[in-house]
Design an enzyme around this catalytic site. Structure first.
Site, mmCIF file in Angstrom:
data_model
loop_
_atom_site.group_PDB
_atom_site.id
_atom_site.type_symbol
_atom_site.label_atom_id
_atom_site.label_comp_id
_atom_site.label_asym_id
_atom_site.label_seq_id
_atom_site.Cartn_x
_atom_site.Cartn_y
_atom_site.Cartn_z
ATOM 1 N N ASP A 1 1.804 -83.516 1.890
ATOM 2 C CA ASP A 1 0.054 -83.496 3.195
ATOM 3 C C ASP A 1 -1.018 -84.100 2.420
ATOM 4 O O ASP A 1 -1.551 -84.032 1.930
ATOM 5 C CB ASP A 1 -0.069 -81.844 2.546
ATOM 6 C CG ASP A 1 -2.568 -81.296 2.779
ATOM 7 O OD1 ASP A 1 -2.544 -82.339 4.116
ATOM 8 O OD2 ASP A 1 -2.815 -80.795 2.229
ATOM 9 N N ASP B 1 -4.688 -86.374 8.645
ATOM 10 C CA ASP B 1 -4.182 -84.886 7.831
ATOM 11 C C ASP B 1 -3.375 -84.153 8.324
ATOM 12 O O ASP B 1 -3.171 -83.974 9.379
ATOM 13 C CB ASP B 1 -5.474 -84.331 7.714
ATOM 14 C CG ASP B 1 -5.234 -83.996 6.788
ATOM 15 O OD1 ASP B 1 -4.401 -82.969 6.173
ATOM 16 O OD2 ASP B 1 -6.283 -82.286 6.592
#
Length: 387
Positions: free
Chosen positions: A92, A275
């Site tokens: 992430d 992201d």
């Protein structure tokens, strides 16, 4: 000079480490199929992280505010300890902490996932420092520890990571992954702690201080995280570089968002976060509602927006202009069809951020279209059409 650059990329591609990623069913899909999505969204609003921080602020605890993790879909395999214990983690770019469940966790969620057992690792060290990670859908509280972490063929020694003692709520019960490995900047995470990627560089394990993502849009397999280099076979044309505007999240300046040559959002410029931990395209409420109206998306009872599926073939591209370069997102990307042949918008209202109300998050919908390089050495992001 151009040929020297290409040759350099080829040379680096021979040194880089490729980590296969798996595309999994999102949390949203799991909750929808279990018929609890509506109740879940009502119970956990997007601003919950800010509420948690205000309620539980404690100078002895390190907090890491995060976004809503409802749509995580790409995971990789890592191992921790000696001998290694394997975990499925979200890789992430929107966070910086590595954490996994521990055998000491008392929450029902931990019973459904692999848990790290410190007693089985000869290289384990405990620090005793508390860790509390708050995100949009709940939180994880536990303690900090150190151990060997292996990602691909790379082994990081004495890596700090969190071990959960509590994972309250139903969020993690429905998660297909065990934990999260953050790839954001260090100041986004635990104070004084080097994240995994920083230690890969500090311990001399990668030839270049950068990583890159290729997210496949077709199969469960084929997606790739590249550490320490770039493989040009995963993209077309040339990489266009954009400076990181705020080295915390992987944040950059967006010039505008347009449709049919007309600006429909981000007029005068805005900020965007690249992201991998967010599936959709999120933005300010007013801008998102305007876009939903333009594409004919109608709100449903569970907070999602439905469209007629035949509009996939008729709606125009929505174009993100970044660094004076256009990045079209076609209707086939911003509309998704589920297994029941219902079509939903991939645009969603983002979490409230009073410090920057014009913040956008360019999640996997965008990243599947554009190969992305995260260059820590030069604080810049490289984009090119994905192969």
């Amino acid at each position: 000079m151009k040929w020297l650059w290409v040759l350099g990329l080829v040379a680096l591609s021979e040194c880089l480490v490729k980590i296969p990623l798996m595309k999994i069913k999102s949390m949203r899909e799991n909750l929808r199929e279990s018929q609890v999505l509506k109740d879940y969204l009502e119970k956990y609003p997007r601003s919950r992280a800010h509420v948690l921080l205000e309620q539980r602020r404690n100078p002895a605890v390190t907090y890491e505010p995060m976004r809503n993790y409802l749509d995580l879909v790409y995971i990789g395999i890592i191992s921790i300890g000696t001998p290694p214990q394997e975990f499925r983690v979200v890789l992430d770019t929107g966070s910086s902490v590595l954490w996994v469940p521990s055998i000491y966790c008392s929450s029902p969620a931990c019973a459904h996932h692999k848990a790290f057992n410190p007693l089985r690792s000869s290289t384990f060290l405990v620090s005793g420092r508390p860790v509390n990670v708050a995100y949009g859908s709940g939180e994880m509280s536990g303690f900090l520890a150190y151990d060997t972490v292996k990602i691909g063929d790379l082994t990081v020694v004495a890596q700090a990571f969190g071990l959960s003692l509590e994972e309250p709520g139903i969020f993690m019960e429905y998660a297909v992954f065990d934990g999260i490995l953050g790839l954001g900047y260090p100041n986004l995470g635990l104070q004084g702690i080097a994240p995994v990627f920083d230690n890969l560089w500090l311990q001399g394990l990668i030839p270049q201080n950068l990583f890159a993502f290729y997210l496949s849009s077709k199969d469960e397999k084929g997606s790739m995280l590249m550490l320490g280099g770039v493989d040009p076979s995963y993209y077309h044309g040339e990489l266009h570089w954009v400076p990181v505007s705020k080295p915390s999240y992987w944040q950059l300046a967006v010039d505008s968002i347009s449709m049919n040559g007309e600006i429909i959002a981000c007029d005068g410029g805005c900020q965007g976060i690249m992201d991998t931990g967010t599936s959709l395209l999120t933005g300010p409420r007013s801008s998102i509602l305007h876009i939903q109206n333009l594409i004919g998306a109608k709100a449903s009872g569970d907070g999602e927006y439905f469209l007629k599926c035949d509009t996939i073939n008729t709606l125009p591209d929505i174009v993100f202009t970044i660094g004076s370069v256009t990045y079209p997102v076609p209707a086939s990307a911003y509309i998704r069809k589920d297994r029941s042949h219902n079509c939903r918008s991939n645009f969603e209202e983002g979490m409230d951020d009073p410090s920057d109300p014009e913040m956008w998050v360019l999640g996997d919908v965008f990243l599947r279209l554009y190969f992305t390089v995260f260059d820590r050495a030069n604080n810049r992001i490289g984009l090119a059409p994905a192969a």
